[in-house]
Structures are given as structure tokens and as C-alpha cells.
Write an enzyme that holds these catalytic residues in place. Structure first.
Site, PDB file in Angstrom:
ATOM      1  N   GLY A 107       0.806  -1.213   0.000  1.00 32.73           N
ATOM      2  CA  GLY A 107       0.000   0.000   0.000  1.00 32.73           C
ATOM      3  C   GLY A 107       0.837   1.259   0.000  1.00 32.73           C
ATOM      4  N   ARG A 108       0.385   2.246   0.790  1.00 32.36           N
ATOM      5  CA  ARG A 108       1.026   3.564   0.814  1.00 32.36           C
ATOM      6  C   ARG A 108       2.485   3.499   1.237  1.00 32.36           C
ATOM      7  NH1 ARG A 108       1.748   7.250   4.850  1.00 32.36           N
ATOM      8  NH2 ARG A 108       0.565   5.962   6.310  1.00 32.36           N
ATOM      9  N   ARG A 134      -4.601  -8.544   1.376  1.00 27.65           N
ATOM     10  CA  ARG A 134      -5.974  -8.952   1.078  1.00 27.65           C
ATOM     11  C   ARG A 134      -6.629  -8.104  -0.007  1.00 27.65           C
ATOM     12  NH1 ARG A 134      -5.636  -9.815   6.768  1.00 27.65           N
ATOM     13  NH2 ARG A 134      -6.029 -12.008   7.305  1.00 27.65           N
ATOM     14  N   SER A 135      -6.108  -6.907  -0.238  1.00 21.42           N
ATOM     15  CA  SER A 135      -6.763  -6.022  -1.211  1.00 21.42           C
ATOM     16  C   SER A 135      -5.886  -5.707  -2.408  1.00 21.42           C
ATOM     17  CB  SER A 135      -7.161  -4.710  -0.520  1.00 21.42           C
ATOM     18  OG  SER A 135      -6.016  -4.046   0.001  1.00 21.42           O
ATOM     19  N   ARG A 150       4.084  -2.427  12.636  1.00 26.41           N
ATOM     20  CA  ARG A 150       3.607  -2.448  14.008  1.00 26.41           C
ATOM     21  C   ARG A 150       4.045  -3.756  14.651  1.00 26.41           C
ATOM     22  NH1 ARG A 150       3.207   2.078  13.129  1.00 26.41           N
ATOM     23  NH2 ARG A 150       1.503   3.561  13.546  1.00 26.41           N
ATOM     24  N   GLU A 210       6.213  -0.212  23.649  1.00 23.82           N
ATOM     25  CA  GLU A 210       7.167   0.849  23.328  1.00 23.82           C
ATOM     26  C   GLU A 210       7.058   1.964  24.356  1.00 23.82           C
ATOM     27  OE1 GLU A 210       6.781   2.176  19.288  1.00 23.82           O
ATOM     28  OE2 GLU A 210       6.814   0.150  18.468  1.00 23.82           O
ATOM     29  N   HIS A 216      11.807   2.749  16.840  1.00 20.98           N
ATOM     30  CA  HIS A 216      10.678   3.303  16.087  1.00 20.98           C
ATOM     31  C   HIS A 216      11.068   4.616  15.408  1.00 20.98           C
ATOM     32  CE1 HIS A 216       6.021   3.087  15.865  1.00 20.98           C
ATOM     33  NE2 HIS A 216       6.541   3.533  14.732  1.00 20.98           N
TER      34      HIS A 216
END
Length: 314
Positions: free
Chosen positions: A152-153, A174-175, A234, A263, A282
Site C-alpha cells: 500500500g502507501r 488482502r486487497s 507495528r 514501546e 521506532h
């Protein structure tokens, strides 16, 4: 005077990253550089009318809103923050606004983590500082297969950079659509094939109930013992116990992690001593240009809200 509190400014750069003068003319600005747990957070924010939260470093569940009767505006950096209970915010009369983003930090960091892990940058740096010289060896990335879990993005730009390095890119989510895969030079495979075929597997999914624990013992067992796992998405997407077992048993060549279940990572956490790991705090979104956009927009959000016309409402 009315108070704005800026949370979790670990690098102490919030006030230097934007022009806060218009905010400072109306509010006292309180900057919190350390991470606060729930009780300490409620105490520190008790008199705050406005709070600026950095991503998901601090959680805002319903019970916290109940302890903050003065809070009227919560600004989150970015436009999505799974750590904020939006229904509770609305029920307590708190407006939630967000900010824009800047740059391609996550994709750049992901590629950097791949190279640092496979070429043993951390170990070799420590060896040179201790007076030693070369003692490890690792593969180049060209010709290896990169599996992208979530095209994705964030996953798309990682695939673009991997193609530029001469990697073969496969992807599943899934998409996913053929058009999106083609746009990023990726071959669509089924979920199991993604784990079996990848020399490096990188994760770029949002944390949802369906993605939590998606990479577990079964999936790790399908990976090659020479394969590497990269997670800059994540922490809870990966079953932490299963990952630790795979690393300690030598069933995985290594893992580079920028995200964790808890975290900041607890000081005694077993990942800190796990073999063949690169651990980062992170850093995916932590760049000067990203912070400048976050804090500039946050200051604008506060002034607009104070003027009675809030913008970027989440």
C-alpha cells in the site's frame, strides 16, 4: 494562562521544528521529553486544555479522557492514530485534529535496515571501535527476492526502491490488485508463497484485529533458514514469542525491528539479547522534514481551533 502540552518529545526538538509564536501568544507551552505511563500522564495533563501527541507514543483510552476535564483539543501527528479512542473524545467534548506528513522516511529506513542487517553493520561498527577488522560476511541485495506483506502507501515505495536495487519483488495483501502490483514492479503470490519464497520479508500493514499475530509460528516455519524478517510497521503483527524462538533456534537468519509490542521497549525485554537482530527505536517517521510538517501543522491546528474554526479534524 491556558496550557498546551506537547508529549513525548524524545529528541527535544518540537519547539525548534516549527514557529510556535502564535501559540505562545495565547498559551503556556509545556513540553514533555520523557514517556509517561497512564497515571503520570493523567497528572501531567490535568490542567492542559490542548495536547499534542506524537503518533501513538501515548494512548488516550476512555478512562484517560475521564481524568482530563480541562482537555478540549487533542492534536495527533498524522491523520490516523489507533491509540486514541475517538468515541470517548467526542463524548467528553474533545476535538481531535491531525497533521499532514512529509517525505518517504519509512521506505528509506526499511531499505537501510535490510542492508544494515544483512551486511552486519552494527557488529562491524562495534568490532572496529574495539580495535578489530572484518569478521562477518553477508549477501548483496541484487537478485534476492523481497516479499512485501502489504503493498500500500508504505509498502509500494519500498518495492520501488527494491526494484532499483535489482531485487525481485513479490507481494501479498488482502486487497492487492494487478494494477497496483504492476505499478510497483511486484509479482502477486498467495500468502503462503510469500513466506516460502522470500529471502527478505518486509511488513507494511496497519494493525487491526485481522493483522494482529498474522506472522506467527506457522508462517515463520515456512520461511527459509537463510531469510530475514524486517518489521517497520507495528510490533503486534508478529508473534513476538514465535520470532524469538525462531531466532534462538537458528530457523531464521535474522530480524530487523523498528516496532515492538511495548514501546519504549522494556529494558529487560528478551529481544534485547536475541541473536542476529537489528533493533531500532521506532525511527520510521523520525526525520527533520517529517517533524517540521508535523509540528507546523500542529501549531496551525491549535491557532485555528482557538479562533473557532478547527482544521484537519479527524
Amino acid at each position: 494562562m491556558r496550557r498546551v502540552t506537547i508529549l513525548d518529545d524524545y529528541q527535544r526538538v518540537a519547539l525548534a521544528s516549527a514557529d510556535w509564536s502564535a501559540v505562545g501568544a495565547r498559551f503556556d507551552i509545556d513540553v514533555v521529553a520523557e514517556h509517561l505511563d497512564t497515571d503520570a500522564l493523567a497528572s501531567r495533563l490535568a490542567q492542559s486544555e490542548v495536547v499534542v501527541a506524537m503518533r501513538e507514543r501515548a494512548a488516550f483510552p476512555a478512562e484517560l479522557f475521564e481524568q482530563l476535564p480541562e482537555l478540549r483539543l487533542l492534536v495527533t501527528t498524522g491523520m490516523k492514530n489507533a491509540a486514541i479512542d475517538l468515541d470517548a473524545a467526542a463524548a467528553h467534548g474533545v476535538t481531535v485534529c491531525g497533521t499532514g506528513g512529509e517525505g518517504n522516511g519509512v521506505a528509506e529506513l526499511t531499505i537501510g535496515m535490510m542492508i544494515a542487517l544483512t551486511r552486519h553493520f552494527a557488529e562491524e561498527d562495534a568490532a572496529v571501535r574495539a580495535g578489530g577488522w572484518q569478521h562477518t560476511i553477508g549477501p548483496g541485495l541484487a537478485g534476492l527476492t523481497l516479499g512485501v506483506l502489504g503493498l500500500g502507501r508504505l509498502g509500494g515505495p519500498v518495492a520501488d526502491l527494491a526494484n532499483a536495487l535489482g531485487m525481485r519483488v513479490i507481494a501479498w495483501d488482502r486487497s492487492i490488485t494487478p494494477a497496483r502490483a504492476e505499478r510497483h514492479g511486484a509479482r502477486i503470490v498467495d500468502r503462503d508463497a510469500l513466506f516460502r519464497e522470500s529471502d527478505l520479508l518486509t511488513l507494511h500493514l496497519p494493525l487491526t484485529e485481522s493483522s494482529r499475530g498474522l506472522v506467527g509460528a506457522r508462517e515463520l516455519a515456512m520461511m527459509k533458514p537463510t531469510a530475514y524478517l524486517i518489521n517497520s510497521s507495528r510490533g503486534p503483527i508478529v508473534d513476538e514469542a514465535a520470532l524469538l524462538a525462531a531466532l534462538r533456534d537458528g530457523r531464521l537468519a535474522g530480524a530487523a525491528l523498528d516496532v515492538y509490542d511495548a514501546e519504549p521497549l522494556p529494558s529487560e525485554h528478551p529481544l534485547r539479547t536475541a541473536p542476529n537482530t537489528l533493533l531500532l527505536p521506532h525511527l520510521g517517521y523520525v526525520t527533520t522534514d517529517q517533524y517540521a510538517r508535523f509540528y507546523t501543522d500542529a501549531a496551525e491546528d491549535i491557532v485555528a481551533w482557538a479562533d473557532g474554526a478547527p482544521v484537519r479534524v479527524v
